[in-house]
Design an enzyme around this catalytic site. Structure first.
Site, PDB file in Angstrom:
ATOM      1  CG  LEU A  64      43.866  63.640  15.996  1.00 11.97           C
ATOM      2  CD1 LEU A  64      44.560  62.312  15.863  1.00 11.97           C
ATOM      3  CD2 LEU A  64      42.365  63.142  16.885  1.00 11.97           C
ATOM      4  CG  ASP A  65      43.915  67.865  21.726  1.00  9.79           C
ATOM      5  OD1 ASP A  65      43.625  68.869  21.029  1.00  9.79           O
ATOM      6  OD2 ASP A  65      43.363  67.695  22.933  1.00  9.79           O
ATOM      7  NE  ARG A  66      53.711  69.074  22.035  1.00  2.00           N
ATOM      8  CZ  ARG A  66      54.508  68.257  22.960  1.00  2.00           C
ATOM      9  NH1 ARG A  66      53.793  67.707  23.667  1.00  2.00           N
ATOM     10  NH2 ARG A  66      55.863  68.266  22.749  1.00  2.00           N
TER      11      ARG A  66
END
Length: 250
Positions: A64-66
């Site tokens: 998942l993106d930051r």
């Protein structure tokens, strides 16, 4: 939003589902899933607290993106991680994201079918609409509509990425004319400060065991989404959609 390195107790409190093969944790926004070239806090550095008696820590089955929160799947041993990787690769795992976007889609549901390619060689993860890029398909449904404090329109969407391209939902929303609130790459979000990205991996359905029904896990909406979700008609967590209790190892 910068999230500090989770303590063992903090990462354990984020376990939404646990069985003998996998864990699903509620990833906080503002922290990378694995260590970057510049170091800093990352979720993987806390995975040793999630062994629960096994000899090795669990391993990421996807990313998942930051700045994205919500359901993150970990394999508890090599064979399980390989099986999960194949399920993700072949689109067998269904994912539903919640997003709050700026603007007002004219329809109540639809599909975004826009191929995506890399923006340029320097920004490896950044994407752009590209007719010669990889096929990318997102299904979306309006969950509610409202306004922000300045009277600008907001829309709460449930989004299902049929393909799993990097930044797919963010680019698809921006290309449709309604960028995700707080998106500081493809939308109007600030580089620092509020609002942060309003994208949350709400639900995941994983058919990992042939002889058992798929595992369905729901991650509660994080605090930084509450104000704008409520503006769009969300009434808080309901019993029917609250995270299911953590299962014991099998």
């Amino acid at each position: 939003m910068d999230t500090p390195q989770p303590t063992p107790e903090e990462i354990q409190a984020r376990v939404l589902h646990r069985d003998g093969l996998m864990l699903v944790i509620d990833k906080p926004a503002g922290i990378a899933v694995h260590r970057g070239p510049k170091g800093g806090p990352n979720l993987e550095a806390s995975f040793d607290a999630l062994r629960y008696g096994l000899p090795r820590p669990p391993v990421l089955a996807h990313r998942l993106d930051r700045d994205t929160s919500g359901c993150l799947v970990l394999g508890r041993h090599r064979k399980a991680t390989a099986s999960l990787g194949l399920l993700f690769k072949h689109g067998k795992i269904s994912k539903t994201y919640w997003a709050v976007v700026e603007g007002n889609p004219t329809e109540n549901e639809g599909e975004i079918n826009i191929p995506l390619g890399r923006l340029d060689a320097e920004r490896g993860w950044w994407q752009k609409p590209d007719p010669n890029g990889f096929p990318s398909l997102t299904k979306w449904t309006v969950m509610g509509r409202g306004q922000d404090g300045r009277g600008e329109p907001l829309t709460w969407l449930a989004m299902e990425p049929i393909t799993g391209r990097t930044h797919q939902l963010r680019v698809h929303c921006a290309a449709s004319g309604w960028p995700i609130v707080g998106d500081n790459i493809y939308g109007n979000g600030p580089r620092f400060g509020e609002p942060t990205l309003h994208l949350h991996a709400r639900e995941i359905v994983i058919p990992l065991s042939k002889n058992k029904p798929p595992v369905r896990v729901v991650a509660p909406a994080p605090a930084h989404l509450h104000e704008r979700l409520r503006a769009c008609g969300w009434n808080g967590e309901e019993a029917a959609t609250a995270a299911e209790p953590v299962a014991a190892d099998e």
